[in-house]
Design a protein around this motif. Structure first.
Motif, PDB file in Angstrom:
ATOM      1  N   PHE A  23     -56.670 -38.977 -93.566  1.00 43.57           N
ATOM      2  CA  PHE A  23     -56.680 -39.814 -92.368  1.00 43.57           C
ATOM      3  C   PHE A  23     -57.979 -39.616 -91.581  1.00 43.57           C
ATOM      4  CE2 PHE A  23     -56.039 -39.923 -87.738  1.00 43.57           C
ATOM      5  CZ  PHE A  23     -55.833 -41.298 -87.583  1.00 43.57           C
ATOM      6  N   ARG A  24     -58.405 -38.351 -91.431  1.00 40.45           N
ATOM      7  CA  ARG A  24     -59.617 -38.089 -90.635  1.00 40.45           C
ATOM      8  C   ARG A  24     -60.853 -38.706 -91.288  1.00 40.45           C
ATOM      9  NH1 ARG A  24     -57.473 -37.378 -85.871  1.00 40.45           N
ATOM     10  NH2 ARG A  24     -55.927 -35.727 -85.859  1.00 40.45           N
ATOM     11  N   SER A  25     -60.886 -38.752 -92.625  1.00 38.97           N
ATOM     12  CA  SER A  25     -62.065 -39.356 -93.267  1.00 38.97           C
ATOM     13  C   SER A  25     -62.063 -40.873 -93.062  1.00 38.97           C
ATOM     14  CB  SER A  25     -62.163 -38.966 -94.747  1.00 38.97           C
ATOM     15  OG  SER A  25     -61.137 -39.610 -95.460  1.00 38.97           O
ATOM     16  N   THR A  51     -43.826 -41.955 -84.860  1.00 38.92           N
ATOM     17  CA  THR A  51     -45.073 -42.648 -84.570  1.00 38.92           C
ATOM     18  C   THR A  51     -46.250 -41.687 -84.427  1.00 38.92           C
ATOM     19  OG1 THR A  51     -44.598 -42.573 -82.195  1.00 38.92           O
ATOM     20  CG2 THR A  51     -43.924 -44.561 -83.358  1.00 38.92           C
ATOM     21  N   ARG A  52     -45.961 -40.409 -84.122  1.00 38.22           N
ATOM     22  CA  ARG A  52     -47.029 -39.408 -83.911  1.00 38.22           C
ATOM     23  C   ARG A  52     -46.814 -38.243 -84.864  1.00 38.22           C
ATOM     24  NH1 ARG A  52     -46.972 -42.592 -79.461  1.00 38.22           N
ATOM     25  NH2 ARG A  52     -48.952 -42.745 -78.362  1.00 38.22           N
ATOM     26  N   PRO A  53     -47.315 -38.343 -86.095  1.00 35.49           N
ATOM     27  CA  PRO A  53     -47.061 -37.271 -87.074  1.00 35.49           C
ATOM     28  C   PRO A  53     -47.497 -35.894 -86.588  1.00 35.49           C
ATOM     29  CG  PRO A  53     -48.562 -38.960 -87.971  1.00 35.49           C
ATOM     30  CD  PRO A  53     -48.080 -39.458 -86.662  1.00 35.49           C
ATOM     31  N   GLU A  77     -56.117 -26.618 -76.986  1.00 33.68           N
ATOM     32  CA  GLU A  77     -57.085 -26.562 -78.092  1.00 33.68           C
ATOM     33  C   GLU A  77     -58.138 -27.676 -77.946  1.00 33.68           C
ATOM     34  OE1 GLU A  77     -54.915 -26.318 -81.865  1.00 33.68           O
ATOM     35  OE2 GLU A  77     -56.403 -27.733 -82.650  1.00 33.68           O
ATOM     36  N   ARG A  78     -57.686 -28.829 -77.501  1.00 34.21           N
ATOM     37  CA  ARG A  78     -58.598 -29.982 -77.442  1.00 34.21           C
ATOM     38  C   ARG A  78     -59.324 -30.152 -76.106  1.00 34.21           C
ATOM     39  NH1 ARG A  78     -55.077 -34.617 -80.573  1.00 34.21           N
ATOM     40  NH2 ARG A  78     -55.123 -33.636 -82.634  1.00 34.21           N
ATOM     41  N   ALA A  79     -58.929 -29.360 -75.106  1.00 41.23           N
ATOM     42  CA  ALA A  79     -59.516 -29.526 -73.764  1.00 41.23           C
ATOM     43  C   ALA A  79     -61.047 -29.515 -73.775  1.00 41.23           C
ATOM     44  CB  ALA A  79     -58.965 -28.467 -72.814  1.00 41.23           C
TER      45      ALA A  79
HETATM   46  C1  S3P Z   1     -53.637 -38.390 -83.316  1.00 39.74           C
HETATM   47  C2  S3P Z   1     -53.406 -39.369 -82.372  1.00 39.74           C
HETATM   48  C3  S3P Z   1     -52.955 -40.718 -82.744  1.00 39.74           C
HETATM   49  C4  S3P Z   1     -53.406 -41.097 -84.157  1.00 39.74           C
HETATM   50  C5  S3P Z   1     -52.991 -40.033 -85.119  1.00 39.74           C
HETATM   51  C6  S3P Z   1     -53.545 -38.649 -84.775  1.00 39.74           C
HETATM   52  C7  S3P Z   1     -54.046 -37.031 -82.850  1.00 39.74           C
HETATM   53  O1  S3P Z   1     -53.485 -41.662 -81.816  1.00 39.74           O
HETATM   54  O2  S3P Z   1     -54.793 -41.294 -84.219  1.00 39.74           O
HETATM   55  O3  S3P Z   1     -51.578 -40.006 -85.146  1.00 39.74           O
HETATM   56  O4  S3P Z   1     -54.497 -36.217 -83.673  1.00 39.74           O
HETATM   57  O5  S3P Z   1     -53.932 -36.755 -81.625  1.00 39.74           O
HETATM   58  P1  S3P Z   1     -52.924 -41.862 -80.309  1.00 39.74           P
HETATM   59  O6  S3P Z   1     -53.654 -40.901 -79.430  1.00 39.74           O
HETATM   60  O7  S3P Z   1     -53.284 -43.279 -79.991  1.00 39.74           O
HETATM   61  O8  S3P Z   1     -51.461 -41.607 -80.344  1.00 39.74           O
END
Ligand code: S3P
Length: 178
Positions: free
Chosen positions: A56-58, A116-118, A140-142
């Motif tokens: 997904f990230r790629s 919706t948010r894996p 972690e993301r701050a």
């Molecule tokens: C993700 C956020 C999702 C989506 C994917 C990964 C993340 O987008 O890109 O599920 O790693 O925070 P939204 O921020 O629009 O939910």
């Protein structure tokens, strides 16, 4: 005028605010997650399930590369897009970076629907463990979200109110005319 790029955690309203902001500013709207799904023919949960996060990230990076070259757009990113510093650098080339933030509780309420948010579903359905996961990930993301040009809190704001807050700041910075 430059692109306006919305970054921030899941559930901070990037898509709904981005859509309304684009309308308000007369710009095109690009939602990165929707663009990825269109381009690769799978939903994001399907992509995570069938090929994993690295895949997904790629795909996400390839789409960032495509869209960051364009002009006069509002671009809503995914919550994890800024994990890759190259993504942020590409988006910043032609854009001003706005971070949307919200409290863990507000984020929980907005993202509690399963499937919706894996990234959050991995924590299970229990509220306590999901909230803990949100807080861990936010911490972690701050540092990545802090790299925005400015931030707007949406915990108590509808997308339209968030748009007004963003427009006021953009005007104050001389980024908008009129
Ligand atoms: C993700 C956020 C999702 C989506 C994917 C990964 C993340 O987008 O890109 O599920 O790693 O925070 P939204 O921020 O629009 O939910």
């Amino acid at each position: 005028m430059k692109n306006v790029i919305l970054i921030g955690f899941m559930g901070t309203g990037k898509t709904s605010t981005g859509k309304a902001l684009a309308q308000r500013l007369g710009k095109a709207f690009i939602d990165l997650d929707a663009r990825i799904e269109e381009e690769y023919g799978e939903t994001i949960p399907q992509m995570f399930a069938s090929k994993g996060e690295a895949y997904f990230r790629s795909c996400e990076k390839a789409v960032v590369r495509q869209v960051s070259g364009r002009a006069n757009a509002v671009i809503s990113t995914g919550g994890g897009t800024v994990k890759d510093p190259e993504n942020l650098a590409m988006l910043r080339q032609h854009g001003i970076i706005v971070c949307l933030s919200a409290s863990p509780e507000a984020i929980y309420e907005r993202t509690c629907r399963q499937g919706t948010r894996p990234i959050l579903d991995a924590a299970g359905t229990d509220k306590t463990s999901r909230l803990r996961r949100i807080e861990e990930l936010m911490e972690e993301r701050a540092p990545m979200y802090r790299q925005a040009d400015f931030s707007v809190d949406t915990s108590d704001a509808s997308p339209l109110l968030a748009v007004e807050r963003i427009v006021r700041i953009l005007k104050g910075r001389g980024e908008l005319h009129g």
